[in-house]
Design an enzyme around this catalytic site. Structure first.
Site, mmCIF file in Angstrom:
data_model
loop_
_atom_site.group_PDB
_atom_site.id
_atom_site.type_symbol
_atom_site.label_atom_id
_atom_site.label_comp_id
_atom_site.label_asym_id
_atom_site.label_seq_id
_atom_site.Cartn_x
_atom_site.Cartn_y
_atom_site.Cartn_z
ATOM 1 C CD GLU A 194 0.617 -6.639 3.256
ATOM 2 O OE1 GLU A 194 1.357 -7.155 4.107
ATOM 3 O OE2 GLU A 194 0.502 -5.397 3.101
ATOM 4 C CD GLU A 227 0.017 4.449 4.705
ATOM 5 O OE1 GLU A 227 1.180 4.759 5.060
ATOM 6 O OE2 GLU A 227 -0.995 5.123 5.030
ATOM 7 C CG HIS A 263 10.182 6.148 10.454
ATOM 8 N ND1 HIS A 263 10.332 7.135 9.513
ATOM 9 C CD2 HIS A 263 9.843 5.034 9.771
ATOM 10 C CE1 HIS A 263 10.079 6.648 8.315
ATOM 11 N NE2 HIS A 263 9.783 5.369 8.443
ATOM 12 N NE ARG A 268 3.608 9.955 4.086
ATOM 13 C CZ ARG A 268 4.358 10.976 3.716
ATOM 14 N NH1 ARG A 268 3.981 12.199 4.045
ATOM 15 N NH2 ARG A 268 5.467 10.801 3.036
ATOM 16 C CG ASP A 273 -0.150 -0.206 2.533
ATOM 17 O OD1 ASP A 273 1.077 0.029 2.554
ATOM 18 O OD2 ASP A 273 -0.775 -0.612 3.524
ATOM 19 C CG HIS A 281 5.937 4.151 10.149
ATOM 20 N ND1 HIS A 281 5.596 2.979 10.763
ATOM 21 C CD2 HIS A 281 5.474 4.074 8.878
ATOM 22 C CE1 HIS A 281 4.958 2.208 9.912
ATOM 23 N NE2 HIS A 281 4.860 2.851 8.762
#
Length: 384
Positions: free
Chosen positions: A119, A133, A247, A216, A97, A214
């Site tokens: 996936e 994503e 990260h 967004r 994604d 991590h």
């Protein structure tokens, strides 16, 4: 007849999940595998490839400082278009994604190159969670030719969206392949961090909580609330070691180091290569994360997991009772973590192995279906 298969990825999680598939495809005599790295997470990605004994064939340089998603997409589309024109792959494999995955698929679609989506079929039903994503994986699913969902639930999502069953192969998730392979290697070799590693200071007689973050969607207030919860937990449990590989995204670094660097029992470290991270997961007492892959890995290791998100595209992990969605509210994170640290019965119920995402052989299933599809597609072209 040899077929050129191009595998495109750019982030560390993609590399981890595609690496076992790359290892399998490199052994197939009728496949010429070309690995293309977009470099979306360049430093972390190189660590993963080294761990699995892999190297890239095409290394793109698409990242710039303070880059927007649209700027990244523009760079990816232009460079991948030129790469596809030169390599002429028979199929392009993308994963999951990420922006890399969707744009790599779009560039292939525009060149009429078939697309395989590893996936596939994961859904939250909310385009804004996780962002971007959820949109990336849905859009990739629309233009993909072959779909490799990890579970029957993911397959059913694809069927509801109009994908025909003959183009779907339920395989399990390659992340379990990678996890089991690496854990076996570490155990057989009695692997330990180097003496000069910050991880060498961890004590075997001390409980350790592992944290990753991590997303967004959590930038800004989300990460601030998570960090405030960690700070409170560190004060409440001075005998517990909290380990946070931070990260490299500047927004994550600013929040984490700004709010947690003064806590003596919170170990802030650089992102770890896959060997070190699997060692950390296997050693952890419990794990807090907003990662997708860790949601599959932690239950397979029997580690209680608190997910720092409001929704998950991996609902199967919730069915086993070893994973809880806790969001990013400080009070909820503190409450649920404290419960696991204080209540032995609750901890016992959540610390059992549960692996709905596969048995460690997803890569072989993908390779077998891919080989059949390439042969069938070649015959159809010859007949026409």
């Amino acid at each position: 007849m040899a077929y050129t298969v191009m595998m495109v990825f750019g982030t560390r999680p993609e590399a981890i999940k595609m690496a076992p598939l790359a290892q399998v495809l490199r052994q197939w005599p009728d496949v010429e595998l070309n690995i293309c790295s977009t470099g979306q997470h360049r430093e972390m990605l190189q660590q993963v490839l080294k761990d699995f004994g892999l190297s890239v064939d095409e290394d793109l340089h698409v990242m710039t400082q303070n880059q927007t998603l649209n700027g990244l997409s523009q760079q990816l589309l232009e460079q991948l278009d030129a790469t596809y024109t030169r390599i002429k792959p028979d199929i392009v494999l993308v994963h999951g994604d990420t922006t890399t995955s969707f744009i790599a698929a779009l560039a292939a679609f525009n060149r009429q190159i078939p697309i395989g989506h590893v996936e596939a079929g994961l859904r939250t039903g909310n385009l804004k969670a996780p962002w971007p994503e959820e949109a990336n994986r849905r859009l990739t699913g629309v233009i993909a030719d072959l779909h490799f969902p990890p579970t029957n639930r993911a397959r059913d999502n694809l069927l509801r969206e109009g994908v025909v069953l003959e183009n779907i192969e339920v395989t399990g998730n390659t992340v379990i392949d990678a996890l089991l392979w690496m854990r076996e290697y570490l155990n057989k070799s009695h692997w330990r961090p180097a003496p000069d590693s910050p991880l060498a200071q961890l004590r075997d007689d001390q409980r350790m909580v592992l944290i990753t973050g991590h997303r967004r969607e959590n930038f800004g207030q989300g990460f601030e609330r998570i960090c405030l919860a960690l700070a409170e937990l560190a004060l409440r449990y001075p005998d517990v070691q909290f380990v946070y590989p931070v990260h490299l995204n500047p927004q994550v670094q600013k929040a984490v180091y700004g709010l947690l660097s003064h806590q003596s029992n919170i170990l802030l470290i650089a992102p770890q290569d896959y060997q070190h991270f699997v060692w950390l997961m296997d050693r952890a007492y419990l794990i807090l994360t907003d990662s997708g892959g860790v949601q599959e890995e932690a239950p397979a290791l029997g580690k209680p997991l608190l997910v720092l998100r409001k929704v998950t595209e991996r609902p199967s992990v919730l069915e086993g009772g070893t994973v809880k969605l806790v969001g990013t509210l400080t009070e909820r994170i503190v409450k649920e973590t404290s419960l696991l640290l204080d209540d032995a019965d609750v901890y016992k119920r959540m610390s059992r192995v549960f692996s709905p995402y596969g048995d460690g052989h997803a890569s072989e299933r993908i390779a077998e279906r891919l080989s059949r599809w390439l042969e069938e597609n070649a015959r159809e072209r010859d007949d026409s």
